[in-house]
Design a protein around this motif. Structure first.
Motif, PDB file in Angstrom:
ATOM      1  N   THR A 162     -65.424  62.451   9.973  1.00  0.00           N
ATOM      2  CA  THR A 162     -64.361  63.355   9.412  1.00  0.00           C
ATOM      3  C   THR A 162     -64.041  64.632  10.474  1.00  0.00           C
ATOM      4  O   THR A 162     -62.907  64.954  10.516  1.00  0.00           O
ATOM      5  CB  THR A 162     -64.745  64.046   8.111  1.00  0.00           C
ATOM      6  OG1 THR A 162     -65.104  63.013   7.273  1.00  0.00           O
ATOM      7  CG2 THR A 162     -63.732  64.888   7.329  1.00  0.00           C
ATOM      8  N   ALA A 163     -65.129  65.104  10.999  1.00  0.00           N
ATOM      9  CA  ALA A 163     -64.778  66.236  12.084  1.00  0.00           C
ATOM     10  C   ALA A 163     -64.003  65.958  13.191  1.00  0.00           C
ATOM     11  O   ALA A 163     -63.293  66.526  13.882  1.00  0.00           O
ATOM     12  CB  ALA A 163     -66.119  66.766  12.544  1.00  0.00           C
ATOM     13  N   ALA A 164     -64.318  64.538  13.636  1.00  0.00           N
ATOM     14  CA  ALA A 164     -63.550  63.830  14.694  1.00  0.00           C
ATOM     15  C   ALA A 164     -61.991  63.600  14.235  1.00  0.00           C
ATOM     16  O   ALA A 164     -61.246  64.084  15.113  1.00  0.00           O
ATOM     17  CB  ALA A 164     -64.306  62.542  15.152  1.00  0.00           C
ATOM     18  N   ALA A 224     -55.949  76.560  16.029  1.00  0.00           N
ATOM     19  CA  ALA A 224     -57.365  77.416  16.047  1.00  0.00           C
ATOM     20  C   ALA A 224     -57.832  77.151  14.558  1.00  0.00           C
ATOM     21  O   ALA A 224     -59.091  76.821  14.397  1.00  0.00           O
ATOM     22  CB  ALA A 224     -57.054  78.787  16.193  1.00  0.00           C
ATOM     23  N   LEU A 225     -56.942  76.994  13.412  1.00  0.00           N
ATOM     24  CA  LEU A 225     -57.510  76.822  12.186  1.00  0.00           C
ATOM     25  C   LEU A 225     -58.128  75.569  11.944  1.00  0.00           C
ATOM     26  O   LEU A 225     -59.120  75.398  11.114  1.00  0.00           O
ATOM     27  CB  LEU A 225     -56.468  77.330  11.111  1.00  0.00           C
ATOM     28  CG  LEU A 225     -55.852  78.542  11.234  1.00  0.00           C
ATOM     29  CD1 LEU A 225     -54.647  78.691   9.982  1.00  0.00           C
ATOM     30  CD2 LEU A 225     -57.130  79.689  10.634  1.00  0.00           C
ATOM     31  N   MET A 226     -57.429  74.512  12.449  1.00  0.00           N
ATOM     32  CA  MET A 226     -58.020  73.136  12.402  1.00  0.00           C
ATOM     33  C   MET A 226     -59.316  73.108  13.289  1.00  0.00           C
ATOM     34  O   MET A 226     -60.351  72.395  12.696  1.00  0.00           O
ATOM     35  CB  MET A 226     -57.141  72.027  12.827  1.00  0.00           C
ATOM     36  CG  MET A 226     -55.819  71.958  12.050  1.00  0.00           C
ATOM     37  SD  MET A 226     -56.297  71.387  10.312  1.00  0.00           S
ATOM     38  CE  MET A 226     -56.515  69.852  10.684  1.00  0.00           C
ATOM     39  N   VAL A 227     -59.564  73.650  14.423  1.00  0.00           N
ATOM     40  CA  VAL A 227     -60.885  73.748  15.046  1.00  0.00           C
ATOM     41  C   VAL A 227     -61.795  74.377  14.316  1.00  0.00           C
ATOM     42  O   VAL A 227     -62.968  73.729  14.062  1.00  0.00           O
ATOM     43  CB  VAL A 227     -60.808  74.379  16.286  1.00  0.00           C
ATOM     44  CG1 VAL A 227     -62.161  74.403  17.044  1.00  0.00           C
ATOM     45  CG2 VAL A 227     -59.793  73.411  17.307  1.00  0.00           C
ATOM     46  N   PHE A 228     -61.407  75.560  13.625  1.00  0.00           N
ATOM     47  CA  PHE A 228     -62.704  76.123  12.607  1.00  0.00           C
ATOM     48  C   PHE A 228     -63.034  75.300  11.522  1.00  0.00           C
ATOM     49  O   PHE A 228     -64.073  75.089  11.156  1.00  0.00           O
ATOM     50  CB  PHE A 228     -61.871  77.703  12.184  1.00  0.00           C
ATOM     51  CG  PHE A 228     -62.687  78.225  11.200  1.00  0.00           C
ATOM     52  CD1 PHE A 228     -63.838  79.098  11.572  1.00  0.00           C
ATOM     53  CD2 PHE A 228     -62.351  77.850   9.883  1.00  0.00           C
ATOM     54  CE1 PHE A 228     -64.535  79.822  10.619  1.00  0.00           C
ATOM     55  CE2 PHE A 228     -63.268  78.959   8.965  1.00  0.00           C
ATOM     56  CZ  PHE A 228     -64.283  79.717   9.278  1.00  0.00           C
ATOM     57  N   PHE A 229     -61.921  74.559  11.066  1.00  0.00           N
ATOM     58  CA  PHE A 229     -62.355  73.661   9.820  1.00  0.00           C
ATOM     59  C   PHE A 229     -63.269  72.463  10.214  1.00  0.00           C
ATOM     60  O   PHE A 229     -63.974  72.142   9.588  1.00  0.00           O
ATOM     61  CB  PHE A 229     -60.904  73.092   9.276  1.00  0.00           C
ATOM     62  CG  PHE A 229     -60.945  72.223   7.876  1.00  0.00           C
ATOM     63  CD1 PHE A 229     -61.793  72.707   7.035  1.00  0.00           C
ATOM     64  CD2 PHE A 229     -60.128  71.049   7.859  1.00  0.00           C
ATOM     65  CE1 PHE A 229     -61.697  72.063   6.035  1.00  0.00           C
ATOM     66  CE2 PHE A 229     -60.450  70.164   6.856  1.00  0.00           C
ATOM     67  CZ  PHE A 229     -61.216  70.526   5.893  1.00  0.00           C
ATOM     68  N   ALA A 230     -63.115  72.175  11.537  1.00  0.00           N
ATOM     69  CA  ALA A 230     -63.955  70.764  11.842  1.00  0.00           C
ATOM     70  C   ALA A 230     -65.262  71.431  12.020  1.00  0.00           C
ATOM     71  O   ALA A 230     -66.409  70.646  11.699  1.00  0.00           O
ATOM     72  CB  ALA A 230     -63.411  70.459  13.210  1.00  0.00           C
ATOM     73  N   LEU A 231     -65.532  72.834  12.515  1.00  0.00           N
ATOM     74  CA  LEU A 231     -66.589  73.264  12.586  1.00  0.00           C
ATOM     75  C   LEU A 231     -67.635  73.664  11.446  1.00  0.00           C
ATOM     76  O   LEU A 231     -68.575  73.714  11.166  1.00  0.00           O
ATOM     77  CB  LEU A 231     -66.558  74.483  13.421  1.00  0.00           C
ATOM     78  CG  LEU A 231     -66.399  74.277  14.948  1.00  0.00           C
ATOM     79  CD1 LEU A 231     -66.157  75.650  15.626  1.00  0.00           C
ATOM     80  CD2 LEU A 231     -67.120  73.314  15.602  1.00  0.00           C
ATOM     81  N   GLY A 245     -56.953  77.737   0.517  1.00  0.00           N
ATOM     82  CA  GLY A 245     -56.282  76.557   0.386  1.00  0.00           C
ATOM     83  C   GLY A 245     -56.960  75.381   0.356  1.00  0.00           C
ATOM     84  O   GLY A 245     -56.730  74.482  -0.342  1.00  0.00           O
ATOM     85  N   VAL A 246     -58.087  75.129   1.238  1.00  0.00           N
ATOM     86  CA  VAL A 246     -58.962  74.039   1.126  1.00  0.00           C
ATOM     87  C   VAL A 246     -59.692  73.969   0.085  1.00  0.00           C
ATOM     88  O   VAL A 246     -59.783  72.981  -0.479  1.00  0.00           O
ATOM     89  CB  VAL A 246     -59.811  74.342   2.549  1.00  0.00           C
ATOM     90  CG1 VAL A 246     -60.962  73.176   2.469  1.00  0.00           C
ATOM     91  CG2 VAL A 246     -59.176  74.124   3.740  1.00  0.00           C
ATOM     92  N   LEU A 247     -60.365  75.251  -0.412  1.00  0.00           N
ATOM     93  CA  LEU A 247     -61.041  75.199  -1.447  1.00  0.00           C
ATOM     94  C   LEU A 247     -60.315  74.945  -2.777  1.00  0.00           C
ATOM     95  O   LEU A 247     -60.793  74.145  -3.833  1.00  0.00           O
ATOM     96  CB  LEU A 247     -61.807  76.455  -1.649  1.00  0.00           C
ATOM     97  CG  LEU A 247     -62.924  76.745  -0.603  1.00  0.00           C
ATOM     98  CD1 LEU A 247     -63.610  78.156  -0.644  1.00  0.00           C
ATOM     99  CD2 LEU A 247     -63.844  75.846  -0.517  1.00  0.00           C
TER     100      LEU A 247
END
Length: 395
Positions: A76-78, A152-159, A210-212
């Motif tokens: 999923t992170a990928a 940047a937000l998507m990278v943070f989300f992946a982490l 928003g994710v939550l």
């Protein structure tokens, strides 16, 4: 051919308001556009950026939360990072296209102010360094700072996506980081500036909310009326600040020197608390009073905005380019016929881009479904994965 995606589980409220945010971004970026006077930023302590980021988080939660349960963290992170790469490529393409558009217009029309206002004058002063810094996302011309934030937000989300198994922990980590920004002004570095115009360490909090909301929705309180009243009061305060206090210098000066100065403090970079609470109040009221299955969301008049929202990346990039053309047109003639022309052409142009993107996606899906398979096993696997891909495509 059906260009707008409908399904029993798809929340068209998200698509509609994301499309509306894209339209506001278009109108707000055109100096002198009369329609910019009726966008959200004129009546609330937030604007289209907050709407866009919150719904981006919601879309990411819907898209990748299900994948996390089915395929685990690494896969999923990928996928999240692949989406971040798509956004990055789109930003670089838009940077090249917008830079060419502005510099050519400035030369042809002898309008050097175009370069200064867009901060593209450094392309002439230090072209090699500016291109390098743009690739590193440290150089962000005016109007081109939303997609870097999204990357940047998507990278943070992946982490941090693995923390979705513990929603309260994810919320706590995100809120703690937001507090660090509020007290220390933590930010990513930018070339020639103190930091990014949209501080990703602050804006990640709205994205995570928003994710939550998508992955771990809160239960509706037994007595929601107090929250309804609080949300309305918050929006009324914002309306008073924007329409009464800010336009009058003597009132603004009084508020600036009083304990109420936080109401009139503009800190969009760090997502100051009143901007955050304003968009959350607006979200609460929309959820409370606009039903998931509201019939008007499937009406013809709502369809254009829904279409824009379902194809947001293509529409956003096209809107930036169309908006600069509209700006040039208004500088030569800002009377009513031109106002009508630039807004109608912008609307039809963005709808056309959304329709084209939707057509390509629909065509590709039909080809995928009709493609011959090497074996029955491969066919069964593709069939099993297809619904997941459809749900995951958030535009």
């Amino acid at each position: 051919m059906q260009l707008i995606r409908h399904s029993a589980s798809r929340d068209l409220r998200v698509d509609f308001f994301r499309g509306l945010a894209l339209w506001w971004i278009y109108t707000d970026h055109i100096p002198g556009n009369v329609l910019a006077q009726i966008s959200l930023r004129n009546f609330a302590l937030c604007d289209a950026t907050e709407v866009f980021v919150l719904l981006a988080g919601y879309g990411a939660g819907l898209s990748y939360g299900m994948r996390l349960r089915a395929h685990g963290y690494v896969s999923t992170a990928a996928d999240v990072l692949r989406r971040a790469w798509t956004l990055y490529v789109a930003h670089i393409f838009l940077f090249v296209l917008f830079s060419a558009q502005v510099t050519y217009s400035a030369t042809l029309l002898n309008r050097i102010n175009y370069l200064e206002e867009s901060r593209l004058d450094v392309l002439g002063d230090d072209p090699y360094r500016s291109i390098l810094e743009a690739v590193l996302l440290r150089f962000q011309p005016s109007l081109l700072n939303i997609l870097p934030l999204y990357v940047a937000l998507m990278v943070f989300f992946a982490l941090t996506i693995w923390l979705l198994r513990w929603p309260r922990v994810l919320f706590g980590v995100s809120f703690a980081l937001y507090l660090v920004v509020r007290f220390t002004s933590l930010n990513l570095g930018a070339w020639g500036d103190e930091g990014w115009f949209f501080d990703p360490f602050a804006w990640q909090f709205l994205f995570v909310i928003g994710v939550l909301l998508a992955c771990a929705p809160m239960r509706m309180p037994r007595y929601p009326r107090p929250l309804d009243v609080a949300a309305v009061v918050m929006l009324l305060i914002g309306a008073v600040v924007m329409t009464v206090i800010l336009p009058q210098p003597h009132l603004l000066e009084w508020f600036s020197s009083s304990p109420l100065r936080l109401l009139v403090t503009e800190d969009k970079t760090g997502l100051y608390p009143f901007r955050l609470t304003s968009i959350l109040a607006l979200t609460w009221l929309c959820v409370r009073f606009i039903r998931f299955d509201a019939s008007w969301l499937r009406s013809r008049w709502a369809a254009p905005l829904v279409l824009l929202g379902q194809n947001s990346l293509s529409v956003f990039c096209g809107g930036i380019v169309l908006g600069f053309v509209a700006r040039i047109a208004l500088e030569y003639d800002d009377h009513l016929p031109m106002q009508v022309a630039i807004n109608l052409s912008g609307a039809f142009g963005m709808i056309g881009l959304g329709a084209l993107a939707a057509w390509y996606r629909t065509k590709d899906r039909k080809l995928t479904r009709g493609a011959p398979t090497a074996s029955s096993t491969t066919s069964a696997t593709a069939t099993a994965l297809l619904p997941l891909n459809v749900r995951a495509d958030t535009g």
